[in-house]
Design an enzyme around this catalytic site. Structure first.
Site, PDB file in Angstrom:
ATOM      1  N   HIS A 173       1.445 -19.035  26.632  1.00  4.29           N
ATOM      2  CA  HIS A 173       1.097 -20.240  26.914  1.00  4.29           C
ATOM      3  C   HIS A 173       2.169 -21.239  26.523  1.00  4.29           C
ATOM      4  O   HIS A 173       3.036 -20.876  25.563  1.00  4.29           O
ATOM      5  CB  HIS A 173      -0.323 -20.841  26.331  1.00  4.29           C
ATOM      6  CG  HIS A 173      -1.691 -20.286  26.888  1.00  4.29           C
ATOM      7  ND1 HIS A 173      -2.435 -19.604  26.188  1.00  4.29           N
ATOM      8  CD2 HIS A 173      -2.082 -20.151  27.958  1.00  4.29           C
ATOM      9  CE1 HIS A 173      -3.577 -19.277  26.719  1.00  4.29           C
ATOM     10  NE2 HIS A 173      -3.230 -19.496  27.938  1.00  4.29           N
ATOM     11  N   CYS A 225      -5.494 -23.456  20.331  1.00  6.19           N
ATOM     12  CA  CYS A 225      -6.571 -22.893  21.153  1.00  6.19           C
ATOM     13  C   CYS A 225      -7.774 -22.803  20.697  1.00  6.19           C
ATOM     14  O   CYS A 225      -8.796 -22.803  21.443  1.00  6.19           O
ATOM     15  CB  CYS A 225      -6.369 -21.474  21.240  1.00  6.19           C
ATOM     16  SG  CYS A 225      -4.510 -20.983  21.332  1.00  6.19           S
TER      17      CYS A 225
HETATM   18  N1  GLY Z   1      -6.540 -13.944  23.688  1.00  6.60           N
HETATM   19  C1  GLY Z   1      -6.642 -15.146  24.058  1.00  6.60           C
HETATM   20  C2  GLY Z   1      -6.215 -15.234  25.513  1.00  6.60           C
HETATM   21  O1  GLY Z   1      -5.584 -14.203  26.162  1.00  6.60           O
HETATM   22  O2  GLY Z   1      -6.250 -15.945  26.340  1.00  6.60           O
END
Ligand code: GLY
Length: 253
Positions: A161, A248
Site C-alpha cells: 500500500h 491499517c
Molecule cells: N493482510 C492485510 C492485507 O493484505 O490486506
C-alpha cells in the site's frame, strides 16, 4: 485534530490473513493483547474509540483502514482490490453512518483500498497498487472534488500500500522509504528518510501531536523525536506478519 477512531477486534481467522511478509503466522492471543494496547494508545491521544465486533468470515477485517476513507466533509466506502476482503465493506457501513450523513461509495470496476491513500490537508495522494486501480482513483478524485478537496495518483511498484512506505506527520514532515524517497511529488516535503532495515516503521501515525511508532525501531524513534514529536511505541509484531501496520488498524477522523 482527530476526535474519533473506529477499530475492529481481530477474529480467530486472523491467522489465515493475506500475507507476503514471510514472518510466520500470527499468534492470536498475542494479537488480541497488542490490539488492546493499540486502543489504549488511541485513547491516550485523546480519541474516542468505537470498537466493532470481530468478523469471523474475514481474516483481514481488523485492518479497517482499507474499507473506508473518512474526510472532514464526507466518508467514502471503498471497494478492496483483494477479493477476500471485498465483503468487509458491508460491515463497516453501519459504523460509518453513525458518524457521517454524507457517505459515498466506490463502484466496480473501480478498486480502492484506503491504505493506498495519504491525506495531506485538503489533498489526498492515491497510490496505484495491486489493490487500487486507476478507475478507483478517478472515482475518488471526482468525489473529493465534489466536496471541495483534491486528489492525485502516485505510481508505485514495490509496496503493498502507499502508506506501507509513507507516513505524513503534519507540518510538512513526511516519513518515506524505498521508492517514495525519489518521487518528484514528495520532494517539497521535509522528508525523514527511513532506511531499508527500518522500513516497516515508515508506517507511523500522527495523532493530535503524538506519533505512534511500531515497537523495535529505535533509529526511527530518534528521528521523529528530533523533529519535535512525542512518541508512543506500540507493539504490532503479530499484525506485521500479515503486512499490516499501525495505520491499517484504525479509521481516524
Ligand atoms: N493482510 C492485510 C492485507 O493484505 O490486506
Amino acid at each position: 485534530m482527530f476526535k474519533y477512531a473506529i477499530v475492529r477486534k481481530p477474529c480467530k481467522a486472523l491467522i489465515d490473513g493475506l500475507s507476503e511478509a514471510n514472518l510466520g503466522k500470527p499468534d492470536y492471543d498475542k494479537a488480541l493483547l497488542q490490539h488492546a494496547d493499540y486502543i489504549n494508545a488511541l485513547n491516550e491521544c485523546g480519541l474516542d474509540v468505537k470498537i466493532l465486533e470481530a468478523l469471523d468470515d474475514y481474516p483481514d477485517s481488523c485492518f479497517v483502514e482499507d474499507v473506508a476513507l473518512m474526510t472532514p466533509n464526507c466518508a467514502i466506502i471503498t471497494r478492496p482490490g483483494a477479493p477476500s476482503r471485498r465483503g468487509e465493506v458491508e460491515f463497516i457501513k453501519e459504523a460509518v453512518f453513525q458518524f457521517y450523513k454524507k457517505v459515498e461509495e466506490i463502484k466496480g470496476p473501480g478498486l480502492l483500498e484506503a491504505g493506498d491513500i495519504m491525506m495531506v490537508g485538503n489533498h489526498y495522494y492515491i497510490g496505484l497498487s495491486n489493490r487500487t486501480n486507476q478507475e478507483g482513483a478517478n472515482q475518488l478524485i471526482a468525489i473529493l472534488e465534489k466536496y471541495g478537496m483534491s486528489g492525485s495518483v502516485v505510481e508505485m511498484s514495490e509496496m503493498l500500500h502507499l502508506k506501507t512506505g509513507l507516513g505524513y506527520l503534519e507540518n510538512n514532515i513526511l516519513l518515506a522509504c524505498g521508492e517514495f524517497i525519489r518521487k518528484p511529488e514528495f520532494q517539497s516535503f521535509n522528508m525523514i528518510k527511513i532506511n531499508e532495515k527500518q522500513s516497516y516503521s515508515a508506517n507511523s501515525v500522527w495523532i493530535n501531536g503524538t506519533v505512534l511508532v511500531p515497537k523495535g525501531f529505535p533509529e526511527t524513534v530518534k528521528l521523529i523525536k528530533e523533529a519535535g514529536y512525542k512518541i508512543r511505541e506500540v507493539d504490532v509484531s503479530e499484525f506485521r506478519k500479515l503486512d499490516g501496520g499501525l495505520s491499517c488498524l484504525s479509521l481516524r477522523f
